[in-house]
Each structure stands twice: as C-alpha cells, then as structure tokens.
Design an enzyme around this catalytic site. Sequence first.
Site, PDB file in Angstrom:
ATOM      1  N   ASP A 118      -2.286 -35.900  21.076  1.00 55.86           N
ATOM      2  CA  ASP A 118      -3.590 -36.740  20.572  1.00 55.86           C
ATOM      3  C   ASP A 118      -3.534 -37.906  19.673  1.00 55.86           C
ATOM      4  O   ASP A 118      -2.762 -39.181  20.089  1.00 55.86           O
ATOM      5  CB  ASP A 118      -4.656 -35.580  19.949  1.00 55.86           C
ATOM      6  CG  ASP A 118      -6.028 -36.350  20.087  1.00 55.86           C
ATOM      7  OD1 ASP A 118      -6.150 -37.549  20.653  1.00 55.86           O
ATOM      8  OD2 ASP A 118      -7.125 -35.845  19.512  1.00 55.86           O
TER       9      ASP A 118
ATOM     10  N   HIS B  64     -10.350 -31.241  23.703  1.00 52.22           N
ATOM     11  CA  HIS B  64     -10.766 -30.686  22.739  1.00 52.22           C
ATOM     12  C   HIS B  64     -11.902 -29.827  22.978  1.00 52.22           C
ATOM     13  O   HIS B  64     -13.134 -30.334  22.882  1.00 52.22           O
ATOM     14  CB  HIS B  64     -11.348 -31.817  21.743  1.00 52.22           C
ATOM     15  CG  HIS B  64     -10.413 -32.897  21.336  1.00 52.22           C
ATOM     16  ND1 HIS B  64      -9.463 -32.835  20.525  1.00 52.22           N
ATOM     17  CD2 HIS B  64     -10.279 -34.186  21.460  1.00 52.22           C
ATOM     18  CE1 HIS B  64      -8.619 -33.697  20.436  1.00 52.22           C
ATOM     19  NE2 HIS B  64      -9.207 -34.843  20.986  1.00 52.22           N
TER      20      HIS B  64
HETATM   21 ZN   LIG Z   1      -8.221 -37.959  21.981  1.00 50.60          ZN
END
Ligand SMILES: [Zn+2]
Length: 455
Positions: A320, A269
């Site tokens: 994710d 991220h």
């Molecule tokens: Zn994560």
Amino acid sequence: MQIIHAKQVLTDGGWHGELEIIIDESGRIAGVGPQIRTPTQRVALLLPAPLNLHSHAFQRAMAGLTEARGPDPRDSFWTWRRLMYKFLEQLTPDHVEAIAALVFMEMLEAGYGAVAEFHYLHHDVGGRPYANLAEMSGRIVAAAVQAGIGLTLLPVQYQYGGCDLRPLNGGQQRFGNDPDRFLRLHDSAVLAVAASSPDFNTGLAPHSLRAVDPAGLSTVLAQAVSGPIHMHLAEQVAEVEEVRAHLGARPTEWLLANHAVDERWCLIHCTQMSQAETMELARTGAVAGLCPLTESNLGDGIFNGTTFLGQGGTIGFGSDSNVQISLFEELKTLEYSQRLRDMSRAVMATSNRSTGRVLFDAAIKGGAQAGGRNSGRIETGAWADLIGLDDDNQWLCNRRGDAALDSLVFGGGGQACIRDVWSAGRHVVKDGRHVRRDAIVDSFKATLRQLETSI
Ligand SMILES: [Zn+2]
C-alpha cells in the site's frame, strides 16, 4: 536456460527435498524434478515469490515524514494529508519513475516477484492531461522494466472528492477522469504494458465508492471484460459512515448487493466489515487485499482474519503506502493483530499447517489470483517468480519445512536470509542485493533532494 538445485522446495503439493528447477528462456518454469544436470545456481531453500497485490509507488518518498501531529489534536491525519498534497504540487513524471524504480527494487529484495500497482496519479499539476494521456502509466511500466519486477498495472478511475460528488480540488485534480476519458487512458495504458514484457498485464481499478459514483462504476466495469478488478473497500469508520449516508448501505453490503463480485475482484482494506459482511465476502471467492503494515501505520483497524479464513476466504498481501517494504513483516503483523485482539496464540494456524505456512500459502495464492498472474507456485508452466534463501545463518541453520517459514516470518531475520530473487526468470537479486541497486538508489536520492518535504 537456468538450472537451480535446491535442498528444500515448497511446491504446490508441499515440501520436497533436493529438487532441480529448470527456467527456460521465456522466464517460465520448464521442469521440476530430481537433480540430474549441472546447476547454474544452488540454493538452500526455494519458495515461490508472491505478488504484492497493492502499492501506491510514489508514497514511498513520504515514508517516515508523517509521524508528527498537527495543530488539531483530533485530526491525526493532518501531517499525512499535508505532505501528500505538498508532493502532489511537485511530482513530475521523472520523479515518479525514479521513486517507483526504487520501491520496486526494494520489493524484489524483500522477496516479492511482482506487484499490482494501483495507479491513480495520472495528470500534471492542476489536472492538466499530459500530451500522452497515459504518460504516468508509461513511467510505472518503465520503472518496472528497470527494476525487473513483474507488473500488473491497475489504472485507477477517480472522479469525485466524496460520496456527495463534490469536485476534486487541489492535488486531487491530478487523479481525476470522467468515465470516457478514463477508458481512453486505460486503452493507452494497455498498449504501453503490451509493448513491454510478456509477463506484464493490466487490470482496472475503480478507486472506491467515495471517488466513483454508481453510474460511473457501472460504465467502467462494463468495459472490464477480462483481467483483475481492484477497489478500496472499507478501510476506516468515517468512510463506512459516508457511504452509508449516501448509498443507504455500508460499502461491503452495497457492493455485494449491486455487483457480481467474484474471483476477478480484489477488495483492498477490509478492516471495517461486520461479521456478516466478512462471511459473505469470503464466499464470493474475491481476494481480500490486506496491507497490515500500512493499516497499522494509519490506524485503520483489524481485519477479521479468523472468520474470513474460517469461511474459506482468500487473502493476499500488499504494501500500500510502502512505508516499510517487508514481506515477512506484513505476514507477521496480520497474525499479531489477531493475537492482540483475541489474546490467543497461533491464531491463523490449522491442524496441519503452521501459522507461517498458512500466511505464506495465502500470500502466494492470493497474490497470483489478485494479479491475474500465472505464478505463486513452483510448477512447470508458471512464471519463474522465485525466492532463494540461505540457511547457513542463525535464523535457518537447523530449520526445515514449516518451521523454516515460521522462523522467516517470526524470527526477525527473514529478509537477511534472502539471497536470490527471480521474476519471470529475471535473476534480479543476487547475493541479497538488487543487480541495479546503486543506479536506482542514486536516482532516488537525486529525486528526494529536489522535493520539498517540510510541512
Ligand atoms: Zn491503497
């Protein structure tokens, strides 16, 4: 031995027509050359299967259940957080294994050959360690064996509830270890992986600069002599502000100033980086681990892909939260985020490679690097992580080369074209279906029926 004949093959050197690929008993590619032998399998299009570089398997059971708003209109994470903690009061090792097997099966059906599982759910309810400290790690390994997906297990070091070093409370206690116990857990997880499949490996993952303090991070990294290192870096604005308030620098700034970030690292991220941070991280050779579907679902922000790739940075893709398992949708979502921001088309394309080709090349190269896996290319010696696609359909019938990849990524039918997937030679998807689909889905449904999901 398996012998694949393919009409079109994406090799490291580009597109080739009419090739023969030999897979030996170890699961490695033993030869790539002209079609001479009788094939065991024919495919129209053969691609390397990327490694999915970031997954929290258990969150798959929450998909679609956190899309409502709670009582406070300013708190858009209310339902997500509530359900996450509700699950953490209930999940047993059996549940985790069943959910992980399902999500790994779905990854294979989507074209991923392997996964790096960022695994932080270590202990029983209340933070009580299981008799086997690495019980949950063992369940992730068992699920990967069941599904036949290549695994890079990343046991996660998680110690605090924030940069102020507040103790973990509630469901978070299931994640927590001090550095000493974490390193013992990690040693046990390494043994569990080593006893499983030769293509499985282990890395190490400090959760984030919020969950690990600088001293703990140094202690853990000192033990990470080999293998990948993954960490959540800069996902949301509040996280950047919290790190800045306590460590005196933004997370990317702080990490690059205090640790030797190199090709072994994968930073997850990178949605909240400044232009200077983007350029500096790109030059380290670390992988920026992007999860565009989850980042869209959570409203994290937009990764600066044009600057990062312009500086020669390496990216890869992960699923994710596993809200949707779709390799081609992940690639498309990244590109569309850049187009919407820049009001431009074909943003990630280069002068000699189309957008779909650039994104797919990044997925295979960045995924293999992030997982420390000898894969991501159709070449003698690499693990046979492969996707075989059918072109006798409306999406690929007259598509060749980069246009075929663009059609898979942008044409909407990408996943429907997947007929076969191999992971280290394990032929686990045939005719578009995982070979153990019925048993794995039944077990997942039984698990979901046991879990209380009302918020
Ligand atoms: Zn994560």
